[in-house]
Design an enzyme around this catalytic site. Structure first.
Site, PDB file in Angstrom:
ATOM      1  N   GLN A  24      71.409  23.218 -99.455  1.00  0.00           N
ATOM      2  CA  GLN A  24      71.666  22.076 -98.578  1.00  0.00           C
ATOM      3  C   GLN A  24      72.324  20.928 -99.341  1.00  0.00           C
ATOM      4  OE1 GLN A  24      71.567  22.093 -95.337  1.00  0.00           O
ATOM      5  NE2 GLN A  24      70.855  24.218 -95.384  1.00  0.00           N
ATOM      6  N   SER A  25      73.214  21.287-100.241  1.00  0.00           N
ATOM      7  CA  SER A  25      73.900  20.285-101.064  1.00  0.00           C
ATOM      8  C   SER A  25      74.886  19.466-100.237  1.00  0.00           C
ATOM      9  CB  SER A  25      74.639  20.987-102.203  1.00  0.00           C
ATOM     10  OG  SER A  25      75.523  20.101-102.853  1.00  0.00           O
ATOM     11  N   ASN A  26      74.658  18.159-100.179  1.00  0.00           N
ATOM     12  CA  ASN A  26      75.639  17.264 -99.560  1.00  0.00           C
ATOM     13  C   ASN A  26      76.927  17.245-100.385  1.00  0.00           C
ATOM     14  OD1 ASN A  26      73.706  16.368 -97.614  1.00  0.00           O
ATOM     15  ND2 ASN A  26      72.859  14.981 -99.142  1.00  0.00           N
TER      16      ASN A  26
END
Length: 334
Positions: A74-76
């Site tokens: 869930q890396s922005n």
């Protein structure tokens, strides 16, 4: 070199607003404001846009065709890097920590919509394999005659840190225009350390009396204080500043990670619900929820004094709410 002389491409919708959190801050007993960098806009918004403005200027100047970076599921940062790659006609390759999921939700879904090539790495092997794996993709691109560019985890580099040195300049102007004194404490999540390094540099230039505090949302093989000091010193050298930091001058709270990076914590989830219901603001379970939970506890234990003027940097991340919808919805109903 002056900050304004470093090449930069405009990506974000800047300046982002500063908002007073009178209800949440009132319960804590502090004068709390929030820098809404979830409103930076580009690629879904978030703090990494500021770093990418400098990193993409460097990549574009070199004629890059393949942009490679890394992060968690869930890396922005991975999501926004993929968007930046597409904007400038590059192919995005994301090497993500975690096994291939059964379904793509949240930031992973957005990565897929952007057409990023996603290479999943077993989480237990990630820290030993990530460097060689990104270099492997770079070597393949070179063999095809396409120039690659590797952006480190979180855009954490001296050049990327210029994004938050510039953000403090923006903040200082906003506070001055509003007739408000500088905050006593500036708080931000720490995942890779680049944002905090930039805040240290920026505060040394524009708010020298402000204390910068990071709330770690992940572990680190090298202590964050060492990594961030090294990055801040390299950034200061880039700008021709005399200021240098020792690791013991870098304040990072490490007790609020919860079970693991990318895994929601009980305190973080409770804080997400509280912020939504007191202020109508959405945090996320990977970064900002844990960071505000840490800020709350720092006030409770006296590490941040009651009555202080505190600014929290909202780094974005709302897409990460959706993979944890069942857990959060059940807690919200309870």
């Amino acid at each position: 070199m002056k900050l304004e002389d470093i090449p930069r491409l405009s990506l974000g919708f800047l300046p982002t607003p500063v908002e007073a959190l009178t209800r949440f801050g009132g319960e804590l007993g502090i004068d709390l404001s929030i820098k809404r960098d979830d409103f930076t806009g580009f690629g879904g918004g978030g703090n990494k846009v500021r770093k990418l403005e400098y990193l993409m200027a460097d990549a574009v100047s070199q004629g890059v065709k393949v942009l490679i970076t890394t992060g968690g599921h869930q890396s922005n940062h991975a999501r926004m890097t993929a968007a930046a790659a597409r904007k400038f006609g590059m192919k995005p390759i994301l090497v993500l920590r975690g096994n291939r999921p059964q379904s793509f939700q949240g930031n992973l879904l957005l990565d897929r919509l952007l057409g990023a090539e996603i290479d999943f790495l077993d989480p237990d092997a990630y820290f030993t394999e990530i460097g060689p794996r990104m270099q492997h993709h770079a070597d393949e691109a070179t063999a095809r005659g396409e120039k690659p560019y590797i952006i480190p985890l979180g855009g954490a580099s001296a050049l990327g840190a210029m994004g938050y040195a510039s953000a403090v300049r923006e903040l200082a102007s906003q506070y001055e225009d509003a007739g408000s004194p500088a905050p006593d404490v500036v708080v931000a999540p720490v995942g890779s350390g680049g944002t905090l390094a930039g805040l240290l540099i920026g505060c040394s230039m524009y708010w020298p009396e402000a204390k910068v505090v990071g709330i770690a949302v992940s572990g680190s093989a090298v202590p964050f204080s060492e990594r961030i000091a090294t990055m801040a010193n390299a950034g200061a050298e880039l700008l021709g500043l005399e200021r240098r930091w020792n690791p013991d001058e870098v304040h990072v709270e490490n007790d609020y990670v919860g079970p693991a990076y990318g895994v929601p914590s009980e305190a973080g989830n409770a804080t997400i619900l509280k912020m939504a219901r007191l202020e109508g603001i959405f945090l996320d379970p990977v970064y900002t929820g844990k960071a505000i939970a840490g800020l709350t506890d720092c006030v409770a234990k006296g590490a941040i004094a009651r009555g202080s003027r505190v600014l929290f940097v909202h780094c974005g991340g709302s897409p990460a709410l959706f993979p944890f919808a069942d857990v959060l919805a059940n807690e919200g109903e309870a």
